[in-house]
Design a protein around this motif. Structure first.
Motif: not given
Length: 509
Positions: A205-208, A212-216, A296-301
């Motif tokens: 939950d914290n990672k999500t 999201a904050f890092a992407a924004a 550090d974002i795990e961008e799963t395809v």
């Protein structure tokens, strides 16, 4: 309570150009119940071996407690003996009565210590080895994938047992087990290592939220950089245009101009150029602030599958089915009736040895996908639709060998497509030239899963596909199945996975 301190740790395998760990720093308390999370091949087992002192490294790992590791290496000679004869060989100074006490906590009778180890089920072997592991005192224990190959009942027993313990690192990709047993997580991110309190769900939950904050923030910085670049280009254009007017003018058209205005124009141009420089500095600052946001974002395809649709609604039918090994008197199971329809995702469930894999093999045989004579006697009826095409994942990875090119040639697979799919499952390109037998167990499983996904089929039969597979890839596969809805028959003990995927569960008693 004491601490294990890791300082400036750097390590790579001999002959490798890439560091597994590079200038790593963190500390953990030895009474924590620590879950170890990370992608396949990121170095979880390697780090455990570093704690055990098996490899040379630079930096330091300081600890004041004895460290022990599960699973123990059980030799072929030991396999033929009862555990009572070799527990002290596994753990120096092991006291037998303590092993019996730990077995009792897992609801196991100590008589299993007097049976040849090779005759024990996977669950019984795991209980014996865990009992030996926890028979010591004041130790910090390293537990590597304790529930692989265990049935649901055994997993529940191990989960309950570990939830009452402390002072360990647990490597597992089973979200249900991690949630029940840990109070801290040690996470191998893409470019960093972090320690955080809580279980898997709280960390996720914290990672999500963090991702999201890092992407924004990244998107905000990109917009700001774009605006500054546009403004900088405009001002630079004005400055150049203004500078070009310093020399040469028409006194008729510009009667107010004279030679003294050149100084004014030059000053104005200099001011504009200064504004451009300030904007360039702001752009550089924005870029620096942006750097690292997404590291550090795990961008799963999103994965793809091309299931075929059979013309029949029911593709597997069993009526009052029973099976018994040819050389046995007791049946594996009796009087089971079920069918698999198009779009079903049926999970086989039951204790180890109840006949799940045997049933799969007989379905494969009925559809013409197995050679040789059957080893079981069948009662009742087992039928598969004519022309049924099956894509099968065997739980055994020991037969995998050769590099990816050789594997594709042997199995008639498109190498470029397989490599692309493995990259989507986060396998490094450097692995493709290696022998598959040198892969981690999770990477071997990914080869089998990718191979299955490349084969269009009416029915996908997967026998324990997720053993050793990291949690990010599990979520990729969940999303794939829910989106494309292939017809499937699975054996898989991951509770979270089954809850999300199953349309039906068949209990074999």
């Amino acid at each position: 309570m004491s601490q294990i301190n890791v300082s400036d740790l750097t390590f790579c395998y001999e002959g490798s150009f890439d560091n597994i760990f590079e200038h790593v720093n963190f500390a953990v308390d030895t009474d924590w119940k620590l879950g170890f999370i990370g992608r396949n091949g990121k170095g979880k087992t390697t780090f455990l071996n570093l704690l055990l002192g098996k490899y040379e490294y630079t930096g330091s790992i300081s600890k004041s407690v004895f460290v022990d590791y599960f699973p123990y290496a059980v030799s072929e000679d030991m396999m033929k003996k009862p555990a009572s004869e070799f527990v002290e060989d596994l753990k120096s100074g092991c006291e037998f009565w303590r092993v019996c006490l730990e077995l009792d906590k897992m609801g196991a009778d100590s008589e299993i210590l007097y049976r040849p180890f090779e005759t024990l089920s996977f669950g019984e072997r795991t209980k014996v080895l865990l009992a030996v592991l926890f028979s010591g005192e004041n130790e910090f224990l390293l537990i590597d994938e304790p529930t692989n190959h265990l049935d649901r009942e055994s997993r529940e027993i191990i989960k309950k047992y570990l939830s009452g313990k402390k002072g360990f690192i647990l490597v597992s990709h089973d979200r249900d087990l991690l949630d029940a047993c840990i109070d801290h997580v040690l996470v191998l991110n893409r470019c960093s290592i972090e320690v955080q309190s809580g279980n898997f769900s709280s960390w996720w939950d914290n990672k999500t939220k963090k991702d999201a904050f890092a992407a924004a923030e990244n998107a905000k910085h990109l917009r700001e950089i774009g605006k500054l670049e546009e403004a900088g280009a405009r001002v630079a254009g004005w400055a150049d245009k203004n500078e070009s007017t310093k020399i040469g003018f028409d006194p008729v058209k510009e009667p107010e101009r004279n030679i003294s205005t050149r100084a004014y124009i030059g000053a104005k141009t200099k001011k504009m150029q200064s504004a451009v420089k300030n904007m360039e500095n702001r752009i550089e600052r924005e870029i620096r602030e942006k750097e690292g946001l997404l590291n550090d974002i795990e961008e799963t395809v999103d994965l793809k599958i091309m299931p075929k649709e059979h013309h029949k609604e029911v593709i597997v039918n069993a009526y009052h089915l029973g099976m018994c090994y040819n050389d046995a008197d007791k049946s594996l199971f009796d009087d089971i009736t079920f069918d698999i329809k198009r779009g079903d995702r049926v999970f086989l469930n039951g204790a180890n040895g109840c006949g799940k894999t045997t049933l799969i093999k007989e379905i494969l045989r009925s559809a013409g996908y197995a050679e040789g004579e059957s080893k079981v006697r069948i009662s009742g009826t087992l039928e598969t639709a004519s022309g049924l095409e099956i894509s099968y994942i065997n739980q055994d990875t020991s037969l995998l060998s050769g590099n990816i090119k050789e594997y594709c040639r042997k199995n008639n697979l498109d190498e470029s497509l397989l490599c692309a799919l493995l990259r989507q499952l986060d396998m490094p390109r450097t692995q493709f030239a290696k022998d598959i037998s040198e892969f981690s167990e999770g990477q071997k499983k990914k080869v089998l899963i990718a191979s299955s996904l490349l084969l269009p089929a009416h029915l996908y039969i997967w026998d324990e596909p997720l053993n050793y597979i990291d949690v990010f890839s599990r979520m990729q596969i969940e999303k794939l199945i829910l989106e494309y809805k292939p017809t499937m028959l699975l054996v898989e003990h991951d509770v979270k996975f089954r809850e999300k995927i199953a349309t039906e569960t068949l209990e074999l008693m």
